[in-house]
Structures are given as C-alpha cells and as structure tokens.
Design a protein around this motif. Structure first.
Motif, short mmCIF file in Angstrom:
data_model
loop_
_atom_site.label_atom_id
_atom_site.label_comp_id
_atom_site.label_asym_id
_atom_site.label_seq_id
_atom_site.Cartn_x
_atom_site.Cartn_y
_atom_site.Cartn_z
N PRO A 31 0.82 -1.27 -0.29
CA PRO A 31 -0.02 -0.04 0.05
C PRO A 31 0.93 1.24 -0.18
CG PRO A 31 -0.15 -1.14 2.22
CD PRO A 31 0.67 -2.01 1.34
N GLN A 32 0.53 2.03 -0.85
CA GLN A 32 1.27 3.60 -0.98
C GLN A 32 0.30 4.64 -0.43
OE1 GLN A 32 2.32 2.83 -5.11
NE2 GLN A 32 4.30 3.34 -4.59
N GLY A 33 -0.79 4.27 -0.25
CA GLY A 33 -1.80 5.19 0.17
C GLY A 33 -3.00 4.51 0.89
N LEU A 34 -4.07 5.26 1.03
CA LEU A 34 -5.43 4.57 1.60
C LEU A 34 -6.46 4.22 0.65
CD1 LEU A 34 -5.86 6.49 4.91
CD2 LEU A 34 -5.37 4.27 4.82
N TYR A 35 -6.96 3.18 0.98
CA TYR A 35 -8.46 3.05 0.07
C TYR A 35 -9.52 3.11 0.80
CZ TYR A 35 -4.80 0.76 -3.08
OH TYR A 35 -3.78 0.54 -3.85
N VAL A 36 -10.31 3.84 0.35
CA VAL A 36 -11.65 4.31 1.35
C VAL A 36 -12.75 3.60 0.30
CG1 VAL A 36 -13.31 5.68 1.94
CG2 VAL A 36 -10.63 6.13 2.48
N SER A 37 -13.47 2.37 0.69
CA SER A 37 -14.33 1.92 -0.44
C SER A 37 -15.79 2.08 0.18
CB SER A 37 -13.98 0.37 -0.89
OG SER A 37 -14.80 -0.41 0.28
N LEU A 38 -16.72 1.79 -0.63
CA LEU A 38 -18.21 1.64 -0.15
C LEU A 38 -18.19 0.78 1.03
CD1 LEU A 38 -20.48 1.36 -3.16
CD2 LEU A 38 -20.16 3.20 -1.80
N ARG A 39 -17.47 -0.38 1.29
CA ARG A 39 -17.63 -1.23 2.28
C ARG A 39 -17.10 -0.49 3.69
NH1 ARG A 39 -14.73 -5.78 -0.70
NH2 ARG A 39 -16.32 -6.09 -2.28
N ASP A 40 -16.53 0.60 3.54
CA ASP A 40 -15.83 1.31 4.90
C ASP A 40 -16.96 2.35 5.44
OD1 ASP A 40 -13.55 -0.01 4.49
OD2 ASP A 40 -13.01 1.29 2.99
N LYS A 41 -18.03 2.36 4.63
CA LYS A 41 -19.12 3.49 4.97
C LYS A 41 -19.41 3.32 6.71
CE LYS A 41 -22.58 5.40 2.22
NZ LYS A 41 -23.51 5.35 1.44
N GLY A 42 -19.47 4.49 7.07
CA GLY A 42 -19.61 4.19 8.58
C GLY A 42 -18.16 4.15 9.50
N LYS A 43 -17.20 3.85 8.65
CA LYS A 43 -16.12 3.58 9.34
C LYS A 43 -14.98 4.42 8.68
CE LYS A 43 -17.29 -1.20 9.32
NZ LYS A 43 -17.01 -2.46 8.71
#
Ligand SMILES: O=C([O-])CC(=O)C(=O)O
Ligand SMILES: [Mg+2]
Length: 642
Positions: A208-220
């Motif tokens: 990982p070179q950065g952060l992944y924010v996905s739909l699955r992380d909604k609320g988190k």
C-alpha cells in the motif's frame, strides 16, 4: 511489510494510532512533540530497547528537527492530541509504543535506510556490520548507479516499477534521484507512464502506498484514516478513479495518480513525504474490462452514484477535517466532470480544497498564454480562443482566462467570456443548445449558428489560440492545424490531453503543418523537433508546474481556503519565469530543471495572496516569503546517524 510511507517506522505509527474514542475534542490535531515525548516515555517504561540508543537519538534528533520545520512551516498541527483528557479517561485506547529500527529492520525501513551509504561508524553503531557488503558509497554514486540501471530498461513500465521499488526501499534516494534528474524521470513517475501503470495496477500492486476508502468502509471512514501511520498530514490527493488522465474509468486502480502527484509535491514542491497522503475512493467501476479482470484490485460492482456516492464522500470529507484539522489541503484529482464541479463547489465552502484538473490546469495554461503573448504580441483580451473539449480542463481554463481579462480590462466577466468559444462532442457550444447543456457549459453558450465539426468552428471563429482538452487523441488534424496557420502568423496551439497517446496532435505535427510557426505546448512531454534546421523544444503545459508550489504556498501560510486570486497569482509568477532564452528555443515554459526555485516563487506569491485576502493563519507573516518557502522545503540529503 508496508510501503515507503506506511512501513517505516512502526514508531511513526505509534505516535498517534489509538483505539476508539480519540480525537474527541474535534480538533483532530496533535502536537507531535508532545505525542512523541509521551510515546517515548511509554517505550522506556514498557520495553527498553537494548541496542537502539544511537538510532533512537538520530530519530529523536530528526523528529525534533522535523517538528521545528513543521512548526516553522506553519500549517503544523499544534493542538493537544487529547488522549489523556479527563473526559476521555473512560475510553479504551490502544497502547501503541515506540519501536526503533536498527540492524536488519533499519535496512527495511525506507524512511531511514541508506543502503550502501551507511558509513563504517554507522554500521557499527546500528548493528549493520555484515548485513551490507563492504563498499561504502556516496548518495551521488547511488544516484548514478540507479540512473544507469533505469536506462537499461526499454519498457517504460519497468522503469516505473523500479522507481516505486526504490521509493519503498530508500525514500531519500528516491527523491534525490527524482530531483536531480527531473526532466528524465518526470515521464516515468508521472504522465505518460503513470497512465499505463494505473491500467495495469492490479498486476504491479505490491504494497500500500496510500489509503483505500471503499463503499464497504461506510460508517468506518474515520477508522480507515486512523490506520495511516502518519499523523501530521498537510496535503491529501484524492481520486475516485473515474477519469484517469484521458484514459477514463480505471476504478480503484487510479491509485497511481495520487501517489504520483504526491511524489511531485515532495520532489518539486518540497512538501515532506510524511505529510502527504494519497487516497483512492472506491465506489466501483463501470469499466467492464476491469470488472471481468481476475486481477482487479477494487470492489467488483458498477459505480455507486447519487446519494450513495455523496454520502461516502461526505463521510470522507468530514473524517479528514475531523482527524487532520482545517488546514489540510485536499486536492481532487481525476474525478469525472459530473462529480468534479459539484464536489469543488460544495466543499470549497467548508474545506481547503483544490481541483487540479479544473484549477491547476487552468493556472498553468494561463501562465503559458501570458508567456505566449511575449512571443506573438497583443493582450489577452485581443486574442480569440477556441477549445476542443468542454470538461474540467476546458471550462476551468476558459474561466480563468476570462477572469484575468476582466481584471486587466475592468470589463464584466460575462463580456470577457465572449472571447472564448468551446466545442464539445456535439459541436460548437451555442445559445440554441443552452437548454440541453450541463450547468458548467452554460456560460460558454454564445450567439452563433450551430456548427458540428472542429474544422468548421476554426474556419468560422478564426481563433488565434486553439486549445485541446478533449481527452481524445489526434483530433487536431492536418486540416485544422493548417487552417490555424492560414490566418495566424504565429498560431498558438496547445494539445493538452494526457497521456501522450491522447494528445490532440504531436509536437512534430504542430511544427510541420505550420512550417515551424506554431507556438506549441502539450500536456504530456514531447521530444524536441527539428524543422528546417531549427530545433523546437515544446513546452509541457502540465499542472505539475503549479500544484506543488501552489500547495506549498497554502501550507506555509496556513491558508484555510483556496481563492481564485491565488490561482491567478500562481499563473503570473510562473509566466514571469519563462525567459527569452526559453522563447528562442520554442518553449513558453521554463525547464523543469528549475522547478524547485520556481515552486518557491509560486509558493511565495500564493502565500502573499492568502495573507492579503485574510485567509492565512500562520501569523505573523514572514517578511521574505520566498526565502521562507525555500527554508521550509524538504531536501532528500541523507542525515548522519549518531
Ligand atoms: O496528470 C497529469 O499529467 C495532468 C492531469 O492532471 C490530468 O491529465 O488529469
Ligand atoms: Mg488530473
């Protein structure tokens, strides 16, 4: 093992990572000094390292130094972290503790690794003896060797992967290499090669070179941000991958873009690597090829839109402000038109946001035009502009030109817009199309009969400046370019679409079809072209000239909002840097080799404007902003370890 940024130093992680309930104060900010002191004491109490003193000292010294730099650079996050606040005593926390790299671990820590450049003394002090071959080499020789290696590769993507490997192995060497060889390596870590890297990101992804924010992380989303090991973030580049360069929807694989852009923030603008955070928002992709690709790294669904999309974006934007505070610059990158304008309009009221494709590109192109005038004569208001492409870049540039004309002539902006014409996929944007136009195109609907082709528009409008922002390659045909040359002594032709394969015409075509008379610039780099015995060096009108210095200016002034006058200031400063010598070679931009100096000047003028507008929070204002900007810039020279 984590990436260059992520891996390093578990001690970096320990500085701020905690369990639930943190940042309860809402400041979301920390005094690194304070946290480090506290973290250090945790180490001593919890598990005294046996053989780490020297590294610890170095680390502490570097930390203190960087704290000083950060504090001086303004934009530093200075509030208490708040972990021990009385009201939070009941909340559970994670007992993160310092661990200090030495020996084998030190060699695996990209922030501190120096490879063969560790001196004999350092090898003894840091338990490295025998882990390295006996040769001790200088950083300069390391640079020479890696350049030699890189030049052996014929495939650009191999160079890209080798560069990413270096970034994950030895961060300072990566930046030294990039800074010292910027003209040669920019096309590797940036356009055009980064485009191909994104297309194949599933295969080349390592760490990982950065952060992944996905739909699955909604609320988190806040929890996702907390997992990043650095706390003191100053610049975030975020994409949702829907319009990567001119390549379209690459979904989660767009991550190469924020990573590449931020490496330029550091190399060209001097923002510390640890203060940069690449983020990809994954809401799915409509790219069928990727959805069917077994190696695709994103969530396998079609793009979320509407409320679902905006809810995730809102949670993300809130979380960023919550955790990093007001003064983190959020650069939107390569969003599709339908979201880019709305996001910019919405969040520019509440956050420090900047859209590089709309505003950065506009600023660099305006600079290119201001320089071109020194070659072709006339004022901005005396020229006539025609764009192919009415998306983010096209309308963004058009608006900034109109704004500058309005400033120069005191004419209302609506009047100034009439000098500027745009062609989209349906033809010239004219009044009769107004009802069916997207909102961001409406200001450009002028009185004219409908025309469907670019050639018709060129022949009818007779522009002095032709700008391509269509994302579609080879659309400035021979007929189009020759038409420009037939009624302009020095036609100004900018083919801005990226990567190179999407450029509206090549440099060679522009010079050949105009008998060497074109004032030409492109978004991706082209090699010099010889025409009739004269060598023309085409300028690269790429937002990389602007965003690193612009961001630095924002950070050092502690600006809380981006104002369009700051963009105009950046343009004017960049334009002033192009010299007669550059013009004589055919370029309207200064070479990238001077970029750090240029970035410092841009930073100074952007910061000056922020102070003038009352948007700067770093007080008192440093007297010499350019010197101050220079003094804040990260340099990748190795530090000596005690
Ligand atoms: O990345 C680049 O080279 C310029 C840019 O922002 C784009 O084309 O989207
Ligand atoms: Mg872009």
């Amino acid at each position: 093992m984590l990436s260059a940024r992520a891996a390093a130093a578990s001690h970096a992680a320990s500085l701020w990572k905690r369990g639930g309930g943190d940042v309860g104060s809402g400041n979301g900010c920390t005094s690194c000094m304070e946290v480090r002191r506290r973290a250090a004491s945790v180490t001593v109490r919890a598990a005294p390292p046996k053989r780490v003193e020297a590294v610890a000292m170095e680390s502490a010294a570097e930390t203190a130094q960087s704290d000083k730099e950060v504090a001086e650079a303004g934009g530093a996050v200075e509030e208490e972290y708040g972990e021990d606040k009385p009201m939070e005593e009941e909340l559970p926390v994670t007992p993160w503790a310092f661990s200090v790299a030495s020996g084998y671990t030190l060699l695996r820590d990209p922030h501190h690794n120096k490879g063969l450049a560790f001196t004999e003394k350092e090898r003894d002090a840091h338990y490295l003896r025998g882990l390295l071959p006996p040769a001790v080499v200088s950083q300069e020789l390391q640079v020479k060797k890696i350049m030699h290696d890189l030049r052996q590769y014929n495939v650009p993507l191999q160079r890209y992967v080798a560069m990413m490997d270096l970034q994950e192995r030895n961060e300072r060497l990566f930046y030294k290499l990039l800074i010292d060889n910027v003209e040669e390596l920019l096309p590797v870590v940036y356009t055009p090669t980064v485009g191909e890297a994104c297309q194949k990101y599933g295969s080349i992804f390592r760490r990982p070179q950065g952060l992944y924010v996905s739909l699955r992380d909604k609320g988190k989303v806040l929890d996702v941000l907390r997992n990043w090991p650095e706390r003191n973030i100053q610049v975030i580049v975020v994409t949702d991958g829907e319009r990567i360069l001119g390549l379209g929807d690459l979904g989660c694989q767009g991550m190469g873009i924020p990573v590449g852009k931020l490496s330029l923030y550091t190399a060209l603008g001097g923002v510390r690597p640890s203060a940069c955070l690449p983020i990809t928002i994954d809401v799915g992709t409509n790219n069928e090829k990727l959805l069917n690709d077994e190696f695709y790294i994103g969530i396998r669904q079609r793009r979320a839109t509407g409320e679902e999309y905006h809810e995730l974006m809102e949670e993300f934007m809130d979380a960023v402000k919550h955790i990093y505070g007001e003064k983190v610059l959020i650069q939107f990158e390569d969003f599709a038109n339908h979201n880019a304008f709305d996001l910019l309009a919405k969040y520019s009221k509440s956050h420090l946001v900047f859209n590089d494709d709309i505003q950065g590109t506009a600023s660099v192109v305006l600079a290119g035009l201001l320089s071109s005038l020194k070659v072709v004569g006339g004022t901005l208001a005396e020229h006539t502009y025609l764009f192919l492409g009415a998306g983010e870049a096209g309308t963004g540039i058009a608006e900034l030109i109109a704004l500058e004309i309005s400033k120069q002539t005191n004419a209302p902006i609506e009047e100034c817009r009439k000098k500027i014409w745009l062609v989209d996929s349906k033809g010239l944007i004219v009044n009769s199309r107004e009802n069916s136009l997207q909102p961001f195109k409406k200001p450009w609907a002028h009185d004219h009969e409908p025309l469907t082709t670019l050639l018709d528009a060129v022949e009818s409008i007779k522009p002095t400046v032709l700008i391509g922002t269509s994302g579609v390659g080879r659309t400035f045909t021979k007929e189009v370019v020759q038409a420009m040359a037939s009624f302009n002594e020095r036609p100004i032709i900018f083919s801005l679409s990226n990567p190179t394969s999407h450029s509206e015409c090549t440099a060679e075509e522009a010079y050949n079809w105009t008998q060497g008379r074109a004032v030409f610039a492109s978004g991706s780099p082209f090699d010099p072209v010889e025409y009739n015995g004269k060598v023309h060096v085409p300028g690269q009108s790429n937002n990389a000239y602007i965003f690193p210095g612009f961001g630095l200016g924002v950070v050092i002034s502690g600006a809380t909002r981006v104002h369009e006058d700051m963009l105009l200031a950046a343009s004017e400063t960049l334009a002033e840097q192009a010299t007669q010598e550059n013009f004589d070679k055919g370029s309207i931009f200064p070479p990238f080799t001077d970029i750090r100096k240029i970035s410092a000047k841009i930073a100074a003028s952007v910061a000056a404007k922020a102070y003038e507008l009352g948007l700067a929070t770093r007080l008192p204002r440093p007297r010499d902003l350019e010197k101050y900007a220079e003094s804040c810039m990260y340099t990748p020279i190795y530090r000596s370890y005690r």
